[in-house]
Design a protein around this motif. Structure first.
Motif, mmCIF file in Angstrom:
data_model
loop_
_atom_site.group_PDB
_atom_site.id
_atom_site.type_symbol
_atom_site.label_atom_id
_atom_site.label_comp_id
_atom_site.label_asym_id
_atom_site.label_seq_id
_atom_site.Cartn_x
_atom_site.Cartn_y
_atom_site.Cartn_z
ATOM 1 N N LYS A 1 0.845 -1.203 0.000
ATOM 2 C CA LYS A 1 0.000 0.000 0.000
ATOM 3 C C LYS A 1 0.877 1.249 0.000
ATOM 4 C CE LYS A 1 -3.755 2.232 2.621
ATOM 5 N NZ LYS A 1 -3.088 3.499 2.998
ATOM 6 N N VAL A 2 1.858 1.254 0.879
ATOM 7 C CA VAL A 2 2.770 2.389 0.948
ATOM 8 C C VAL A 2 3.564 2.518 -0.352
ATOM 9 C CG1 VAL A 2 4.757 3.365 2.163
ATOM 10 C CG2 VAL A 2 2.929 2.271 3.456
ATOM 11 N N ALA A 3 3.964 1.377 -0.921
ATOM 12 C CA ALA A 3 4.719 1.410 -2.175
ATOM 13 C C ALA A 3 3.946 2.118 -3.273
ATOM 14 C CB ALA A 3 5.063 -0.011 -2.614
ATOM 15 N N LEU A 4 2.661 1.788 -3.412
ATOM 16 C CA LEU A 4 1.857 2.419 -4.460
ATOM 17 C C LEU A 4 1.601 3.882 -4.147
ATOM 18 C CD1 LEU A 4 0.349 2.283 -7.087
ATOM 19 C CD2 LEU A 4 -1.623 1.327 -5.885
ATOM 20 N N GLU A 5 1.426 4.214 -2.896
ATOM 21 C CA GLU A 5 1.194 5.613 -2.529
ATOM 22 C C GLU A 5 2.425 6.464 -2.808
ATOM 23 O OE1 GLU A 5 -2.015 4.500 1.002
ATOM 24 O OE2 GLU A 5 0.116 4.762 1.457
ATOM 25 N N VAL A 6 3.606 5.943 -2.479
ATOM 26 C CA VAL A 6 4.847 6.650 -2.811
ATOM 27 C C VAL A 6 4.978 6.783 -4.328
ATOM 28 C CG1 VAL A 6 7.371 6.542 -2.710
ATOM 29 C CG2 VAL A 6 6.016 5.966 -0.684
ATOM 30 N N GLY A 7 4.650 5.696 -5.034
ATOM 31 C CA GLY A 7 4.701 5.730 -6.487
ATOM 32 C C GLY A 7 3.753 6.759 -7.073
ATOM 33 N N LEU A 8 2.574 6.873 -6.499
ATOM 34 C CA LEU A 8 1.615 7.876 -6.973
ATOM 35 C C LEU A 8 2.162 9.283 -6.803
ATOM 36 C CD1 LEU A 8 -1.866 6.562 -5.786
ATOM 37 C CD2 LEU A 8 -1.186 7.086 -8.131
ATOM 38 N N GLY A 9 2.767 9.549 -5.642
ATOM 39 C CA GLY A 9 3.351 10.873 -5.433
ATOM 40 C C GLY A 9 4.398 11.201 -6.483
ATOM 41 N N SER A 10 5.228 10.212 -6.790
ATOM 42 C CA SER A 10 6.247 10.392 -7.826
ATOM 43 C C SER A 10 5.612 10.670 -9.184
ATOM 44 C CB SER A 10 7.119 9.136 -7.897
ATOM 45 O OG SER A 10 7.980 9.161 -9.020
ATOM 46 N N ALA A 11 4.572 9.901 -9.525
ATOM 47 C CA ALA A 11 3.917 10.061 -10.825
ATOM 48 C C ALA A 11 3.104 11.351 -10.901
ATOM 49 C CB ALA A 11 3.013 8.859 -11.095
ATOM 50 N N VAL B 1 -2.552 9.970 -13.449
ATOM 51 C CA VAL B 1 -1.158 10.302 -13.170
ATOM 52 C C VAL B 1 -0.641 11.256 -14.242
ATOM 53 C CG1 VAL B 1 -0.630 8.157 -11.961
ATOM 54 C CG2 VAL B 1 -0.379 8.265 -14.451
ATOM 55 N N LYS B 2 0.493 11.851 -13.962
ATOM 56 C CA LYS B 2 1.165 12.724 -14.930
ATOM 57 C C LYS B 2 2.339 11.986 -15.575
ATOM 58 C CE LYS B 2 3.649 17.159 -15.159
ATOM 59 N NZ LYS B 2 4.156 18.281 -14.344
ATOM 60 N N GLY B 3 3.226 11.464 -14.747
ATOM 61 C CA GLY B 3 4.308 10.631 -15.265
ATOM 62 C C GLY B 3 3.836 9.196 -15.366
ATOM 63 N N GLY B 4 4.467 8.407 -16.222
ATOM 64 C CA GLY B 4 4.057 7.019 -16.380
ATOM 65 C C GLY B 4 4.216 6.237 -15.083
ATOM 66 N N LEU B 5 3.174 5.500 -14.711
ATOM 67 C CA LEU B 5 3.228 4.664 -13.508
ATOM 68 C C LEU B 5 2.812 3.252 -13.886
ATOM 69 C CD1 LEU B 5 1.964 5.514 -9.930
ATOM 70 C CD2 LEU B 5 1.957 3.216 -10.845
ATOM 71 N N VAL B 6 3.744 2.322 -13.720
ATOM 72 C CA VAL B 6 3.474 0.912 -14.018
ATOM 73 C C VAL B 6 3.524 0.120 -12.727
ATOM 74 C CG1 VAL B 6 4.245 -1.140 -15.259
ATOM 75 C CG2 VAL B 6 4.414 1.108 -16.339
ATOM 76 N N LEU B 7 2.424 -0.571 -12.433
ATOM 77 C CA LEU B 7 2.362 -1.478 -11.292
ATOM 78 C C LEU B 7 2.596 -2.884 -11.826
ATOM 79 C CD1 LEU B 7 -0.391 -1.549 -8.526
ATOM 80 C CD2 LEU B 7 0.747 -3.582 -9.351
ATOM 81 N N VAL B 8 3.754 -3.449 -11.515
ATOM 82 C CA VAL B 8 4.051 -4.818 -11.928
ATOM 83 C C VAL B 8 3.478 -5.767 -10.885
ATOM 84 C CG1 VAL B 8 5.824 -6.512 -12.425
ATOM 85 C CG2 VAL B 8 6.143 -4.153 -13.163
ATOM 86 N N CYS B 9 2.563 -6.605 -11.332
ATOM 87 C CA CYS B 9 1.918 -7.576 -10.453
ATOM 88 C C CYS B 9 2.345 -8.973 -10.892
ATOM 89 C CB CYS B 9 0.402 -7.429 -10.544
ATOM 90 S SG CYS B 9 -0.486 -8.805 -9.831
ATOM 91 N N ALA B 10 2.957 -9.719 -9.979
ATOM 92 C CA ALA B 10 3.448 -11.061 -10.303
ATOM 93 C C ALA B 10 2.533 -12.105 -9.678
ATOM 94 C CB ALA B 10 4.882 -11.227 -9.810
ATOM 95 N N ASP B 11 1.751 -12.769 -10.511
ATOM 96 C CA ASP B 11 0.860 -13.830 -10.038
ATOM 97 C C ASP B 11 1.628 -15.141 -9.882
ATOM 98 O OD1 ASP B 11 -1.157 -11.990 -10.117
ATOM 99 O OD2 ASP B 11 -2.444 -13.115 -11.475
ATOM 100 N N THR C 1 7.615 5.979 -12.970
ATOM 101 C CA THR C 1 7.664 5.243 -11.716
ATOM 102 C C THR C 1 7.310 3.774 -11.926
ATOM 103 O OG1 THR C 1 6.920 7.272 -10.619
ATOM 104 C CG2 THR C 1 6.836 5.235 -9.342
ATOM 105 N N LEU C 2 8.034 2.916 -11.203
ATOM 106 C CA LEU C 2 7.804 1.478 -11.205
ATOM 107 C C LEU C 2 7.420 1.041 -9.795
ATOM 108 C CD1 LEU C 2 8.128 -1.491 -12.277
ATOM 109 C CD2 LEU C 2 10.569 -1.262 -11.738
ATOM 110 N N VAL C 3 6.319 0.305 -9.667
ATOM 111 C CA VAL C 3 5.894 -0.246 -8.382
ATOM 112 C C VAL C 3 5.749 -1.755 -8.556
ATOM 113 C CG1 VAL C 3 4.148 -0.219 -6.568
ATOM 114 C CG2 VAL C 3 4.660 1.883 -7.832
ATOM 115 N N THR C 4 6.369 -2.539 -7.669
ATOM 116 C CA THR C 4 6.363 -3.988 -7.837
ATOM 117 C C THR C 4 5.784 -4.695 -6.621
ATOM 118 O OG1 THR C 4 8.555 -4.419 -6.875
ATOM 119 C CG2 THR C 4 8.477 -3.784 -9.192
#
Length: 531
Positions: free
Chosen positions: A56-66, A96-106, A72-75
């Motif tokens: 959760k924190v990872a994506l929130e930090v990533g959102l701020g960056s984007a 978002v403004k900058g590209g934000l990719v959430l990599v989800c590994a199933d 931004t890359l969030v994994t």
């Protein structure tokens, strides 16, 4: 590196390289197999990467960056998306403004997971674009494309990979590097502050964007038609395409790269071009249900193939409508706690004292197996404390006094702290006992750092969360720190006395993981300037 370079890379390594080559400014995440190596490799390549306390924190930090325009890359792994779901659903509205990719590994087949969820459901539920590579080259190319698509539509893009993609190695030809774009903050209250008055039009805007993304996907080069025998057409994505391509070399294929929103016209054209159309997908019947709901005449797999990973052999059976009993896979050696693991003495003591153990996620989960048999529940990261408290509240006193919550150090930081707050706030009549098994690393995913180690992702010194200080700051008076290996009898007495009391108790058993001890010593010496 020249443009004609050829590299043998895993999917994780390819994603990391693509992030570096695409000028990603920040990578955040929480370690979880099969995604862990992405950020580790991004850091080795010179990228700014950091482990956060949880997803959760990872994506929130990533959102701020984007929001500031940074790529931004969030994994995370699939269960981590559950933790990040709260910001994810609203991020679909904010954009978002900058590209934000959430990599989800199933993790189909649950090689290292507590469930077998299919994260394609999240794309549809949250309303975010999803892209699925099928090998390392596509992991590289589609990571770069995902950033561009994220910026084109100003939305979060989920790049979904699976265990086989993450860890299998194939040839990758990198493309030219890009340079980072300047960042800046531009006030945009209506799009960034999701109060109801702004969220309502944001939802309508999102649906409009998804319609535009669907139109874009109709002609996207992320999808490919491979013409073959028209008697059989196969629609697939990700690793399922690779298996199907090998199983039916003469068939016609529609390989989907962007799997949400779907290119329905292109799919309908493909279906009408073949005599029989079969959807091959690993996990839930998501794609086949989408196509049938659109009125397309497609076949799917039998329910028996919903479970576990697909293979070439299983795909052949699906093509042949073979629903006979599958041959059982050979049994492997069951996992076990390492010889010399500091957790062994803890679980021996819990077993001998006949404790009711609410367990958690980590290598110590193996305490459930012989010879310990010392774990009774395990649900998700951080659940041990809440589950233990629930048991304490309702069990008869003789059983309630046997309940212990067991949690590891990284898991405690991830989502155990709020459980500790609950223990203080709603203390059971018999009190409660929480064991924090502190082995100074995130052991199960490969010895990563976390906020309790005092070192960053690349093992540099940083501020450290001291668990005993945190517990005392919450008002917990009975806080004990002990080495259960060196002081086994004393640990047993502390546990016995704590179970007999009526107050909230935290016992921290502290001894480095036997696999990490040497490296930890090197990191500490390096931080002190001794090497």
């Amino acid at each position: 590196m020249t443009n004609d370079a050829r590299l043998l890379l895993s999917g994780n390594e390819a994603i990391a390289l693509a992030a570096r080559d695409s000028a990603v400014m920040l990578g955040t995440g929480y370690p979880g197999t099969p995604s862990t190596e992405i950020l580790e490799n991004f850091s080795k390549l010179g990228g700014k990467a950091q482990w956060t306390p949880n997803e959760k924190v990872a994506l929130e930090v990533g959102l701020g960056s984007a929001f500031a325009g940074g790529r931004t890359l969030v994994t995370m792994k699939h269960v981590g998306v559950n933790v990040a779901a709260d910001p994810l659903f609203t991020a679909a509205y904010t954009g978002v403004k900058g590209g934000l990719v959430l990599v989800c590994a199933d993790d189909p087949g649950m090689a290292s997971s507590q469930n077998e969820q299919d994260s394609r459901n999240y794309a549809r539920a949250a309303g975010v674009i999803m892209i699925e590579p099928s090998d390392s080259q596509e992991a590289y190319d589609m990571m770069r494309a995902s950033l561009e698509i994220s910026e084109k539509f100003q939305v979060v893009v989920m790049l979904r990979v699976t265990t086989r993609i993450c860890h299998s190695k194939t040839i990758v030809k990198p493309a030219a590097k890009q340079h980072p774009m300047p960042t800046s903050f531009e006030r945009d209250i209506q799009n960034r502050v999701m109060v109801p008055a702004f969220a309502r039009p944001a939802h309508r805007k999102l649906r409009k964007i998804l319609a535009e993304a669907q139109a874009y996907n109709e002609t996207s080069n992320l999808n490919k038609v491979i013409k073959g025998d028209k008697s059989l057409g196969i629609i697939a994505s990700g690793i399922s395409y690779v298996h199907a391509r090998e199983a039916a070399t003469n068939a016609s294929f529609l390989k989907l790269g962007m799997t949400y929103p779907l290119p329905m016209k292109q799919i309908a054209d493909f279906v009408s071009s073949v005599d029989r159309c079969l959807v091959i997908e690993e996990g839930d019947p998501i794609l086949v249900n989408d196509l049938r709901a659109a009125g397309l005449d497609v076949e799917g797999k039998d329910q028996m193939y919903r479970f576990g990973e697909l293979t070439v052999g299983r795909v052949l059976r699906i093509i042949q409508n073979d629903t006979s009993l599958e041959e059982a896979a050979p049994k492997g050696k069951p996992p076990q706690l390492c010889v010399g693991c500091p957790h062994r003495k803890v679980f021996e003591t819990l077993r001998d004292q006949k404790c009711i153990v609410a367990g958690d996620i980590g290598c110590y989960t193996l305490g459930v197996l012989p010879p310990f048999n010392a774990m009774d529940t395990c649900v998700c990261m951080g659940a041990s404390i809440g589950v233990g408290l629930g048991l304490r509240h309702v069990l008869p006193e003789d059983q309630a006094r046997r309940v212990v919550s067991v949690i590891g150090d990284s898991t405690f930081v991830h989502s155990g702290i709020t459980g500790l707050v609950e223990m203080v706030y709603n203390t059971p009549a018999t009190g409660h006992v929480v064991l924090i098994l502190d082995n100074s690393t995130t052991a199960m995913t490969g010895l990563q750092e976390h906020p309790g180690t005092g070192r960053t992702l690349d093992h540099q010194p940083t501020n450290q969360i001291v668990f005993e200080d945190l517990a005392r700051s919450l008002g917990i008076k009975n806080v004990q720190v002990i080495d259960a290996v060196k002081e086994t009898e004393q640990f047993s007495k502390i546990l016995t006395d704590s179970l007999a009391g009526n107050e909230p108790t935290v016992i921290i058993t502290r001894r480095p993981c036997i696999l990490a001890a040497g490296k930890i010593k090197q990191y500490q010496q390096a931080c002190q300037g001794e090497v």
